[in-house]
Write an enzyme that holds these catalytic residues in place. Structure first.
Site, short mmCIF file in Angstrom:
data_model
loop_
_atom_site.label_atom_id
_atom_site.label_comp_id
_atom_site.label_asym_id
_atom_site.label_seq_id
_atom_site.Cartn_x
_atom_site.Cartn_y
_atom_site.Cartn_z
N GLY A 264 0.61 -1.29 0.07
CA GLY A 264 -0.03 0.07 -0.07
C GLY A 264 0.99 1.34 -0.14
O GLY A 264 0.40 2.19 0.37
N ASP A 265 2.00 1.03 -0.50
CA ASP A 265 2.89 2.37 -0.35
C ASP A 265 3.96 2.18 -1.47
O ASP A 265 3.73 1.44 -2.62
CB ASP A 265 3.78 2.48 0.93
CG ASP A 265 3.81 3.81 1.01
OD1 ASP A 265 4.66 4.63 0.40
OD2 ASP A 265 3.11 4.41 2.37
N ASP A 266 5.17 2.55 -1.25
CA ASP A 266 6.26 2.54 -2.36
C ASP A 266 6.75 1.25 -2.58
O ASP A 266 6.98 0.47 -1.80
CB ASP A 266 7.43 3.26 -1.98
CG ASP A 266 7.09 4.74 -2.07
OD1 ASP A 266 6.14 5.30 -2.82
OD2 ASP A 266 7.86 5.70 -1.44
#
Ligand SMILES: *[C@@H]1O[C@H](CO)[C@@H](O)[C@H](O)[C@H]1NC(C)=O
Ligand SMILES: *[C@@H]1O[C@H](CO)[C@@H](O)[C@H](O)[C@H]1NC(C)=O
Ligand SMILES: *[C@@H]1O[C@H](CO)[C@@H](O)[C@H](O)[C@H]1NC(C)=O
Ligand SMILES: *[C@@H]1O[C@H](CO)[C@@H](O)[C@H](O)[C@H]1NC(C)=O
Ligand SMILES: *[C@@H]1O[C@H](CO)[C@@H](O)[C@H](O)[C@H]1NC(C)=O
Ligand SMILES: *[C@@H]1O[C@H](CO)[C@@H](O)[C@H](O)[C@H]1NC(C)=O
Ligand SMILES: *[C@@H]1O[C@H](CO)[C@@H](O)[C@H](O)[C@H]1NC(C)=O
Ligand SMILES: *[C@@H]1O[C@H](CO)[C@@H](O)[C@H](O)[C@H]1NC(C)=O
Ligand SMILES: *[C@@H]1O[C@H](CO)[C@@H](O)[C@H](O)[C@H]1NC(C)=O
Ligand SMILES: *[C@@H]1O[C@H](CO)[C@@H](O)[C@H](O)[C@H]1NC(C)=O
Ligand SMILES: *[C@@H]1O[C@H](CO)[C@@H](O)[C@H](O)[C@H]1NC(C)=O
Ligand SMILES: *[C@@H]1O[C@H](CO)[C@@H](O)[C@H](O)[C@H]1NC(C)=O
Length: 452
Positions: A264-266
């Site tokens: 849910g991020d990089d």
């Protein structure tokens, strides 16, 4: 072979027959668990020495003690005995890890067939005394650190880390998240030289899946990171922010081959002083895409990113019930030149440059924005423009789809123009009926596309 001279089959069989003749070290350890840890630690070297008498390389073999038991001692004992010049085998199954752990591996091989399951004891881990703070950037916490040189950890596509992240993600839906708040990185390589991590799976990382810091010449070949919410109460929300696939920092000559990241991020975050970085065959499922940054967070430190080659990348949107975001393809971000607050959460004012980046054969599947450069991380109105410079970035052979018409947005700083950004075969489709928008603000020497 990185892990030193191979054992002859005679050496290997005499060593393993010793263990077979008695019990596996794990079973033995189980019998000994009523004894004190110190007695165990005295006995282990004797066992190893017996084996060692017949073999140039000691092998330590353990298996899980079983539900309700704590495996941390036996795992650390095996690594202590065989982690320098030896082989350690963690047989299939679940190892209950209840406290922070460092593996110091020198000329060593670890076969991790099972998974290291870190207890979901949130308050315990959030106590800073119970994690390491070896990752300088944003003072991030680690519960498991691998350090040393000339080692290989092979998890054989069956083993790795169980982060038990779901209770963490649930907990942090009502508790504010902040960088450096103590949520632990699942696998940290720190001051590692000539290491290999192979066919390793990290399930449900509470926070960053991987970080590599202050390391050189490390190869990750085969890495699965899987931060997938299963709590129906949060279906359709991104409750897994900060589950980055990896952050690279102060590291040189790092290769990432065959990665599969659900987050849910990089997916990958290339941070300050990452040089000679290669990524090949990386699939990012959900999240923010591949990041260069954020860079320039520390006013007193120069962030250099140089010689990065990435090819065969896929960014793919997944079911929105699991992960609603698929924000970028590849994006670049720096802080601006005004210092707002202090790291780990605030900062800015850092100098440096990113140069010589090639992004080849990239397939996008319904991303929001294919590529952006922004230089206003942490910015407030009236701030000074960033002095961080992005240059010599080459996009080659991109295809697939964007959900918006914001095809390319190079929003570079007036105080440090981007330079030599080239596009060759950049063929990403925007929604039918829209016109692709290409913004080139303070970008000099853009070629292959026409700026609007
Ligand atoms: C892990 O070990 C602790 C003891 O330190 C125990 O309380 C807990 O039940 C164990 N967990 C599992 C899943 O076996
Ligand atoms: C951390 O350890 C120090 C030194 O032992 C101790 O003074 C402190 O109270 C501990 N902090 C917490 C939150 O347990
Ligand atoms: C980079 O790392 C690889 C893999 O460890 C190694 O074979 C190679 O020699 C390293 N290159 C340099 C220049 O150190
Ligand atoms: C990822 O995690 C989800 C939720 O636990 C699980 O259903 C899925 O099988 C996992 N995927 C892989 C490839 O391990
Ligand atoms: C790409 O990586 C995946 C694992 O993420 C692997 O299954 C696949 O075989 C790799 N593809 C190639 C061409 O190596
Ligand atoms: C840079 O600043 C950080 C805090 O912002 C500090 O922890 C660090 O020690 C400083 N580094 C140097 C080299 O001065
Ligand atoms: C990066 O390397 C440069 C040059 O060696 C050094 O001055 C700078 O402090 C380093 N930055 C970080 C974040 O360590
Ligand atoms: C740019 O990086 C590539 C590796 O991606 C390297 O082969 C090449 O030598 C670098 N170019 C310069 C000018 O340093
Ligand atoms: C990347 O993909 C291209 C085109 O499919 C292929 O020729 C090349 O071998 C791939 N590279 C790697 C390292 O898998
Ligand atoms: C362009 O990228 C696609 C997708 O990775 C690949 O199939 C194709 O072979 C690449 N083209 C060239 C010329 O490498
Ligand atoms: C742009 O980058 C390419 C590849 O790194 C390099 O060959 C070329 O000289 C650069 N052009 C300029 C104007 O710097
Ligand atoms: C660009 O992609 C579209 C959609 O995949 C395809 O129809 C078209 O042929 C491609 N154009 C070029 C120049 O490759």
């Amino acid at each position: 072979m990185l892990a030193g001279p191979p054992m002859s089959s005679h050496d290997r069989s005499s060593c393993s027959s010793f263990y077979k003749g008695g019990r596996t070290l794990g079973a033995l350890t189980q019998n000994l668990q009523m004894l004190s840890t110190s007695l165990l630690l005295i006995l282990l070297p004797v066992l190893i020495a017996l084996c060692d008498g017949q073999s140039p390389r000691p092998t330590c073999t353990i298996s899980p003690l079983g539900v309700g038991h704590d495996d941390t001692d036996q795992v650390l004992a095996a690594i202590a005995q065989c982690g320098h010049g030896g082989n350690t085998v963690l047989q299939d199954g679940v190892y209950n890890i209840t406290r922070k752990m460092t593996w110091d591996l020198v000329d060593a091989k670890v076969d991790l067939h099972g998974s290291l399951s870190f207890t979901p004891n949130i308050q315990f881990w959030l106590n800073a005394n119970n994690t390491y703070r070896v990752v300088f950037i944003q003072s991030q916490a680690s519960w498991f650190v691998i350090t040393g040189s000339d080692f290989e950890v092979d998890a054989h596509n069956t083993g790795g880390i169980q982060g038990n992240g779901q209770p963490w993600w649930n907990f942090f839906t009502t508790t504010p998240r902040a960088d450096g708040d103590g949520r632990p990185i699942s696998l940290t390589l720190f001051q590692a030289v000539r290491g290999v991590i192979r066919n390793f799976a990290i399930q449900a990382p509470p926070f960053w899946c991987n970080c590599i810091a202050e390391s050189q010449s490390v190869v990750y070949d085969g890495m699965l990171c899987n931060a997938s919410n299963t709590n129906p109460a949060f279906a359709g929300q991104n409750i897994v922010p900060n589950t980055d696939g990896i952050d690279t920092y102060r590291s040189d000559n790092i290769s990432m081959f065959n990665w599969d990241i659900t987050c849910g991020d990089d997916c990958l975050a290339i941070k300050g002083n990452s040089t000679n970085i290669v990524a090949q065959n990386v699939t990012c499922r959900g999240g923010n895409g591949i990041a260069f940054g954020s860079l320039g967070q520390y006013a007193n430190l120069t962030d250099i990113v140089e010689n990065v080659f990435m090819e065969n990348l896929t960014m793919t949107r997944i079911s929105s019930t699991v992960q609603p975001n698929m924000q970028n393809g590849v994006y670049f971000k720096s802080w601006d030149a005004t210092i707002n607050g202090a790291p780990p959460t605030g900062g800015g004012g850092g100098m440096g440059f990113t140069t010589n980046v090639t992004l080849r054969n990239v397939v996008l599947d319904r991303v929001n924005r294919p590529t952006t450069i922004t230089q206003t991380n942490g910015a407030k109105s009236g701030d000074l423009p960033s002095k961080y410079k992005f240059e010599n970035v080459h996009y080659e052979n991109w295809s697939g789809t964007s959900l918006t018409n914001e095809l390319i947005a190079l929003q570079c700083s007036s105080a440090a123009h981007c330079a030599n950004i080239t596009f060759t075969g950049f063929n990403v489709t925007v929604p039918a009926g829209t016109t692709p928008e290409i913004v080139c603000q303070n970008a000099d020497g853009v070629s292959g596309e026409t700026c609007s």
